[in-house]
Design a protein around this motif. Sequence first.
Motif, PDB file in Angstrom:
ATOM      1  N   ALA A  80       4.495   1.414   9.836  1.00 60.80           N
ATOM      2  CA  ALA A  80       3.919   2.496  10.639  1.00 60.80           C
ATOM      3  C   ALA A  80       3.803   2.097  12.112  1.00 60.80           C
ATOM      4  O   ALA A  80       4.147   2.887  13.004  1.00 60.80           O
ATOM      5  CB  ALA A  80       2.550   2.879  10.079  1.00 60.80           C
ATOM      6  N   LYS A  81       3.324   0.893  12.370  1.00 57.99           N
ATOM      7  CA  LYS A  81       3.152   0.426  13.757  1.00 57.99           C
ATOM      8  C   LYS A  81       4.481   0.387  14.507  1.00 57.99           C
ATOM      9  O   LYS A  81       4.528   0.619  15.707  1.00 57.99           O
ATOM     10  CB  LYS A  81       2.489  -0.949  13.802  1.00 57.99           C
ATOM     11  CG  LYS A  81       1.036  -0.944  13.419  1.00 57.99           C
ATOM     12  CD  LYS A  81       0.199  -0.190  14.422  1.00 57.99           C
ATOM     13  CE  LYS A  81      -1.246  -0.173  13.975  1.00 57.99           C
ATOM     14  NZ  LYS A  81      -2.039   0.840  14.616  1.00 57.99           N
ATOM     15  N   SER A  82       5.573   0.112  13.786  1.00 56.06           N
ATOM     16  CA  SER A  82       6.866   0.069  14.459  1.00 56.06           C
ATOM     17  C   SER A  82       7.273   1.444  14.992  1.00 56.06           C
ATOM     18  O   SER A  82       8.119   1.552  15.864  1.00 56.06           O
ATOM     19  CB  SER A  82       7.945  -0.487  13.524  1.00 56.06           C
ATOM     20  OG  SER A  82       8.267   0.438  12.524  1.00 56.06           O
ATOM     21  N   ALA A  87      -1.047   3.443   9.394  1.00 52.62           N
ATOM     22  CA  ALA A  87      -0.642   3.470   7.980  1.00 52.62           C
ATOM     23  C   ALA A  87      -1.148   4.747   7.317  1.00 52.62           C
ATOM     24  O   ALA A  87      -0.439   5.357   6.503  1.00 52.62           O
ATOM     25  CB  ALA A  87      -1.180   2.247   7.255  1.00 52.62           C
ATOM     26  N   VAL A  88      -2.342   5.190   7.686  1.00 46.71           N
ATOM     27  CA  VAL A  88      -2.917   6.418   7.103  1.00 46.71           C
ATOM     28  C   VAL A  88      -2.028   7.611   7.440  1.00 46.71           C
ATOM     29  O   VAL A  88      -1.697   8.432   6.567  1.00 46.71           O
ATOM     30  CB  VAL A  88      -4.364   6.642   7.619  1.00 46.71           C
ATOM     31  CG1 VAL A  88      -4.892   8.002   7.209  1.00 46.71           C
ATOM     32  CG2 VAL A  88      -5.284   5.530   7.121  1.00 46.71           C
ATOM     33  N   ASP A 134      -9.346 -13.524 -13.587  1.00 50.81           N
ATOM     34  CA  ASP A 134      -8.941 -12.808 -12.374  1.00 50.81           C
ATOM     35  C   ASP A 134      -8.493 -11.398 -12.735  1.00 50.81           C
ATOM     36  O   ASP A 134      -7.767 -11.195 -13.709  1.00 50.81           O
ATOM     37  CB  ASP A 134      -7.777 -13.517 -11.672  1.00 50.81           C
ATOM     38  CG  ASP A 134      -8.200 -14.784 -10.963  1.00 50.81           C
ATOM     39  OD1 ASP A 134      -9.382 -14.873 -10.578  1.00 50.81           O
ATOM     40  OD2 ASP A 134      -7.355 -15.682 -10.801  1.00 50.81           O
ATOM     41  N   HIS A 135      -8.947 -10.437 -11.947  1.00 53.25           N
ATOM     42  CA  HIS A 135      -8.481  -9.059 -12.079  1.00 53.25           C
ATOM     43  C   HIS A 135      -7.503  -8.812 -10.932  1.00 53.25           C
ATOM     44  O   HIS A 135      -7.762  -9.171  -9.790  1.00 53.25           O
ATOM     45  CB  HIS A 135      -9.661  -8.087 -12.040  1.00 53.25           C
ATOM     46  CG  HIS A 135     -10.511  -8.188 -13.257  1.00 53.25           C
ATOM     47  ND1 HIS A 135     -10.468  -7.275 -14.267  1.00 53.25           N
ATOM     48  CD2 HIS A 135     -11.406  -9.150 -13.650  1.00 53.25           C
ATOM     49  CE1 HIS A 135     -11.302  -7.636 -15.220  1.00 53.25           C
ATOM     50  NE2 HIS A 135     -11.891  -8.772 -14.866  1.00 53.25           N
ATOM     51  N   VAL A 136      -6.369  -8.231 -11.291  1.00 51.94           N
ATOM     52  CA  VAL A 136      -5.251  -8.112 -10.352  1.00 51.94           C
ATOM     53  C   VAL A 136      -4.977  -6.643 -10.030  1.00 51.94           C
ATOM     54  O   VAL A 136      -5.099  -5.772 -10.889  1.00 51.94           O
ATOM     55  CB  VAL A 136      -3.982  -8.765 -10.955  1.00 51.94           C
ATOM     56  CG1 VAL A 136      -2.800  -8.632 -10.031  1.00 51.94           C
ATOM     57  CG2 VAL A 136      -4.244 -10.218 -11.283  1.00 51.94           C
ATOM     58  N   ARG A 137      -4.606  -6.413  -8.794  1.00 54.52           N
ATOM     59  CA  ARG A 137      -4.164  -5.083  -8.348  1.00 54.52           C
ATOM     60  C   ARG A 137      -2.764  -5.190  -7.777  1.00 54.52           C
ATOM     61  O   ARG A 137      -2.362  -6.228  -7.255  1.00 54.52           O
ATOM     62  CB  ARG A 137      -5.092  -4.524  -7.264  1.00 54.52           C
ATOM     63  CG  ARG A 137      -6.394  -4.038  -7.793  1.00 54.52           C
ATOM     64  CD  ARG A 137      -7.084  -3.185  -6.766  1.00 54.52           C
ATOM     65  NE  ARG A 137      -8.291  -2.643  -7.365  1.00 54.52           N
ATOM     66  CZ  ARG A 137      -9.350  -2.285  -6.709  1.00 54.52           C
ATOM     67  NH1 ARG A 137      -9.375  -2.403  -5.389  1.00 54.52           N
ATOM     68  NH2 ARG A 137     -10.398  -1.798  -7.319  1.00 54.52           N
ATOM     69  N   ALA A 138      -2.073  -4.082  -7.848  1.00 57.27           N
ATOM     70  CA  ALA A 138      -0.736  -4.028  -7.254  1.00 57.27           C
ATOM     71  C   ALA A 138      -0.841  -3.404  -5.869  1.00 57.27           C
ATOM     72  O   ALA A 138      -1.740  -2.615  -5.593  1.00 57.27           O
ATOM     73  CB  ALA A 138       0.179  -3.190  -8.126  1.00 57.27           C
ATOM     74  N   HIS A 139       0.074  -3.773  -5.030  1.00 54.11           N
ATOM     75  CA  HIS A 139       0.145  -3.190  -3.686  1.00 54.11           C
ATOM     76  C   HIS A 139       1.614  -2.895  -3.394  1.00 54.11           C
ATOM     77  O   HIS A 139       2.479  -3.709  -3.673  1.00 54.11           O
ATOM     78  CB  HIS A 139      -0.426  -4.154  -2.653  1.00 54.11           C
ATOM     79  CG  HIS A 139      -0.569  -3.546  -1.305  1.00 54.11           C
ATOM     80  ND1 HIS A 139      -1.614  -2.737  -0.954  1.00 54.11           N
ATOM     81  CD2 HIS A 139       0.232  -3.619  -0.217  1.00 54.11           C
ATOM     82  CE1 HIS A 139      -1.462  -2.344   0.298  1.00 54.11           C
ATOM     83  NE2 HIS A 139      -0.353  -2.856   0.760  1.00 54.11           N
ATOM     84  N   THR A 140       1.875  -1.723  -2.850  1.00 54.76           N
ATOM     85  CA  THR A 140       3.250  -1.319  -2.529  1.00 54.76           C
ATOM     86  C   THR A 140       3.631  -1.805  -1.134  1.00 54.76           C
ATOM     87  O   THR A 140       2.878  -1.621  -0.178  1.00 54.76           O
ATOM     88  CB  THR A 140       3.396   0.219  -2.590  1.00 54.76           C
ATOM     89  OG1 THR A 140       3.034   0.653  -3.903  1.00 54.76           O
ATOM     90  CG2 THR A 140       4.801   0.668  -2.272  1.00 54.76           C
ATOM     91  N   TYR A 141       4.800  -2.410  -1.044  1.00 55.81           N
ATOM     92  CA  TYR A 141       5.368  -2.860   0.225  1.00 55.81           C
ATOM     93  C   TYR A 141       6.743  -2.235   0.390  1.00 55.81           C
ATOM     94  O   TYR A 141       7.411  -1.905  -0.586  1.00 55.81           O
ATOM     95  CB  TYR A 141       5.493  -4.391   0.260  1.00 55.81           C
ATOM     96  CG  TYR A 141       4.164  -5.088   0.352  1.00 55.81           C
ATOM     97  CD1 TYR A 141       3.594  -5.410   1.578  1.00 55.81           C
ATOM     98  CD2 TYR A 141       3.470  -5.429  -0.804  1.00 55.81           C
ATOM     99  CE1 TYR A 141       2.372  -6.051   1.671  1.00 55.81           C
ATOM    100  CE2 TYR A 141       2.240  -6.067  -0.731  1.00 55.81           C
ATOM    101  CZ  TYR A 141       1.698  -6.374   0.507  1.00 55.81           C
ATOM    102  OH  TYR A 141       0.483  -7.011   0.586  1.00 55.81           O
ATOM    103  N   TRP A 142       7.178  -2.115   1.618  1.00 54.83           N
ATOM    104  CA  TRP A 142       8.467  -1.497   1.932  1.00 54.83           C
ATOM    105  C   TRP A 142       9.529  -2.558   2.171  1.00 54.83           C
ATOM    106  O   TRP A 142       9.277  -3.574   2.804  1.00 54.83           O
ATOM    107  CB  TRP A 142       8.345  -0.597   3.163  1.00 54.83           C
ATOM    108  CG  TRP A 142       7.469   0.578   2.885  1.00 54.83           C
ATOM    109  CD1 TRP A 142       6.128   0.689   3.134  1.00 54.83           C
ATOM    110  CD2 TRP A 142       7.865   1.799   2.277  1.00 54.83           C
ATOM    111  NE1 TRP A 142       5.679   1.903   2.705  1.00 54.83           N
ATOM    112  CE2 TRP A 142       6.711   2.614   2.172  1.00 54.83           C
ATOM    113  CE3 TRP A 142       9.067   2.290   1.793  1.00 54.83           C
ATOM    114  CZ2 TRP A 142       6.740   3.881   1.624  1.00 54.83           C
ATOM    115  CZ3 TRP A 142       9.100   3.564   1.245  1.00 54.83           C
ATOM    116  CH2 TRP A 142       7.946   4.345   1.159  1.00 54.83           C
TER     117      TRP A 142
END
Length: 161
Positions: A80-82, A87-88, A134-142
């Motif tokens: 987004a910054k580019s 990001a929102v 540990d509890h894990v979360r996913a994160h989406t990357y481009w």
Amino acid sequence: MKKNGKALQGDLFPELLPKKSESKKAVSKKNKETGLKLENKQLKDEIKSLKKELENAKIKADAYDEMMSSTSLFSTSVVAKSFGWSAVKLNAYLKAKKVQYFKSGIWMLYQKYANCGYTGEQFYPYYTDQKGKDHVRAHTYWTMKGYEFIRNLLKEDNLIK
């Protein structure tokens, strides 16, 4: 040269004969040859220039191919910054374009785009429970391919140049 068996004046010493001016046909042929030589030189120069241009284009294409095949992942904030966005704002735009939706705490691509190689997921622990699990979360990357996809969408909508 002989005429009726008699030698003509100057036959013995042709260099003493007055020089005849070139015939119109010879001049025309000479002009045509000069024009062809000039055209040949221009075409050779053009070929040289086109080869150089092609060489530069190949270098750029190779760099682009290498960049697009990169396995690096970038956060939505970085992408987004580019473009001078947050990001929102980018997530809202992609949601409005029916590219992605938010579910179970993660942005996911609609099926139409899911297998295009635009994103990758990374997992991270967000807390450890009382039992030490540990509890894990996913994160989406481009990916770079995803970045280029977003860039093209923004261009199509005249939101960037």
